[in-house]
Enzyme design. Sequence first.
Site, PDB file in Angstrom:
ATOM      1  N   LYS A   1       0.839  -1.217   0.000  1.00 12.48           N
ATOM      2  CA  LYS A   1       0.000   0.000   0.000  1.00 12.48           C
ATOM      3  C   LYS A   1       0.866   1.256   0.000  1.00 12.48           C
ATOM      4  O   LYS A   1       0.613   2.182  -0.756  1.00 12.48           O
ATOM      5  CB  LYS A   1      -0.942   0.038   1.219  1.00 12.48           C
ATOM      6  CG  LYS A   1      -1.977  -1.083   1.241  1.00 12.48           C
ATOM      7  CD  LYS A   1      -3.022  -0.869   2.333  1.00 12.48           C
ATOM      8  CE  LYS A   1      -2.456  -0.864   3.734  1.00 12.48           C
ATOM      9  NZ  LYS A   1      -1.798  -2.109   4.143  1.00 12.48           N
TER      10      LYS A   1
ATOM     11  N   ARG B   1      -9.424   1.268   9.070  1.00 13.70           N
ATOM     12  CA  ARG B   1      -8.874  -0.034   9.438  1.00 13.70           C
ATOM     13  C   ARG B   1      -9.958  -0.905  10.081  1.00 13.70           C
ATOM     14  O   ARG B   1      -9.671  -2.006  10.515  1.00 13.70           O
ATOM     15  CB  ARG B   1      -7.826   0.235  10.470  1.00 13.70           C
ATOM     16  CG  ARG B   1      -6.390  -0.167  10.444  1.00 13.70           C
ATOM     17  CD  ARG B   1      -5.669  -0.656   9.312  1.00 13.70           C
ATOM     18  NE  ARG B   1      -4.356  -1.104   9.702  1.00 13.70           N
ATOM     19  CZ  ARG B   1      -3.214  -0.501   9.389  1.00 13.70           C
ATOM     20  NH1 ARG B   1      -3.212   0.595   8.680  1.00 13.70           N
ATOM     21  NH2 ARG B   1      -2.078  -1.015   9.773  1.00 13.70           N
TER      22      ARG B   1
ATOM     23  N   ARG C   1      -0.607  -8.854  13.560  1.00 19.22           N
ATOM     24  CA  ARG C   1      -1.112  -7.852  12.602  1.00 19.22           C
ATOM     25  C   ARG C   1      -2.005  -8.518  11.557  1.00 19.22           C
ATOM     26  O   ARG C   1      -3.003  -7.943  11.125  1.00 19.22           O
ATOM     27  CB  ARG C   1       0.058  -7.121  11.928  1.00 19.22           C
ATOM     28  CG  ARG C   1       0.749  -6.159  12.882  1.00 19.22           C
ATOM     29  CD  ARG C   1       2.051  -5.651  12.302  1.00 19.22           C
ATOM     30  NE  ARG C   1       1.865  -4.755  11.177  1.00 19.22           N
ATOM     31  CZ  ARG C   1       2.801  -4.523  10.259  1.00 19.22           C
ATOM     32  NH1 ARG C   1       3.966  -5.122  10.334  1.00 19.22           N
ATOM     33  NH2 ARG C   1       2.576  -3.677   9.280  1.00 19.22           N
TER      34      ARG C   1
HETATM   35  P1  AMP Z   1       0.843   0.766   8.933  1.00 15.98           P
HETATM   36  O1  AMP Z   1       2.064   1.571   8.700  1.00 15.98           O
HETATM   37  O2  AMP Z   1      -0.339   1.217   8.137  1.00 15.98           O
HETATM   38  O3  AMP Z   1       1.096  -0.716   8.788  1.00 15.98           O
HETATM   39  O4  AMP Z   1       0.422   0.994  10.463  1.00 15.98           O
HETATM   40  C1  AMP Z   1       1.289   0.650  11.510  1.00 15.98           C
HETATM   41  C2  AMP Z   1       0.512   0.592  12.809  1.00 15.98           C
HETATM   42  O5  AMP Z   1      -0.049   1.885  13.098  1.00 15.98           O
HETATM   43  C3  AMP Z   1      -0.679  -0.355  12.825  1.00 15.98           C
HETATM   44  O6  AMP Z   1      -0.316  -1.703  13.086  1.00 15.98           O
HETATM   45  C4  AMP Z   1      -1.515   0.241  13.950  1.00 15.98           C
HETATM   46  O7  AMP Z   1      -0.969  -0.053  15.226  1.00 15.98           O
HETATM   47  C5  AMP Z   1      -1.326   1.737  13.715  1.00 15.98           C
HETATM   48  N1  AMP Z   1      -2.348   2.242  12.771  1.00 15.98           N
HETATM   49  C6  AMP Z   1      -2.166   2.713  11.513  1.00 15.98           C
HETATM   50  N2  AMP Z   1      -3.325   3.087  10.966  1.00 15.98           N
HETATM   51  C7  AMP Z   1      -4.284   2.840  11.883  1.00 15.98           C
HETATM   52  C8  AMP Z   1      -5.692   2.986  11.906  1.00 15.98           C
HETATM   53  N3  AMP Z   1      -6.379   3.452  10.841  1.00 15.98           N
HETATM   54  N4  AMP Z   1      -6.353   2.644  13.049  1.00 15.98           N
HETATM   55  C9  AMP Z   1      -5.694   2.186  14.114  1.00 15.98           C
HETATM   56  N5  AMP Z   1      -4.366   1.989  14.159  1.00 15.98           N
HETATM   57  C10 AMP Z   1      -3.657   2.307  13.052  1.00 15.98           C
END
Ligand code: AMP
Length: 211
Positions: free
Chosen positions: A13, A88, A165
Amino acid sequence: MRLILVGPPGAGKGTQAVHLAAHYSIPHISTGDIFRANLKEGTPLGVEAKGYMDKGELVPDSVTNAMVKDRLNHSDTTNGFLLDGFPRNVAQAEVLKGILEEKKTPIDAALELAIENSEIIKRLSSRRTCKECGKAFPGALDKCDSCGGELYQRDDDKEEVISRRLEVYTEQTAPIISFYRTAGLLITIPAVGDVAEITAGAIRALSQKLS
Ligand code: AMP
């Protein structure tokens, strides 16, 4: 163009978001990047988010929704935006719908990057991320090829966190796919292969959908 990218962690993404945002000249809004930037700066938001991120859990909706609402009020979103990592879960999708209804600017499409679980685990456990600009690499390299920054392994890309995750994705995030399908907004493309070809496929699918 108001676009949402949907897909499991490791689907690419972030990588596709950079290319698509440049193509459509819209800001790339990644909630994960915003949390990591806050963490780096040691803000209260970053400190709060870290506890959840390190365990592979979602940061509470109240925190995340307020952060996104604020970001969508910035003037650079007037001509659209690309959301990466948000929503999410279905509750966040409902909140986003409400925010955009108020502004009379509904999203145009939700683009799903589809990928098998076995490929995700392979990708995430070898992924390295630039400390400076946040760009992700499939392992091997020493330095970031964009800014020369040092690469590191995100704490949440360690094996024990990856499996949580993926569970969180299946249980909480995957239901948003039906949410956007029902709304007639979903486009699904395969996310395996050459990065440029996936981007081209996404742009083709989006222009077909929006024509
Ligand atoms: P990502 O970089 O999108 O994989 O996000 C890393 C981490 O940030 C996730 O595993 C969550 O802990 C937190 N996170 C990111 N986006 C969200 C969201 N929309 N809602 C809740 N937690 C989020």
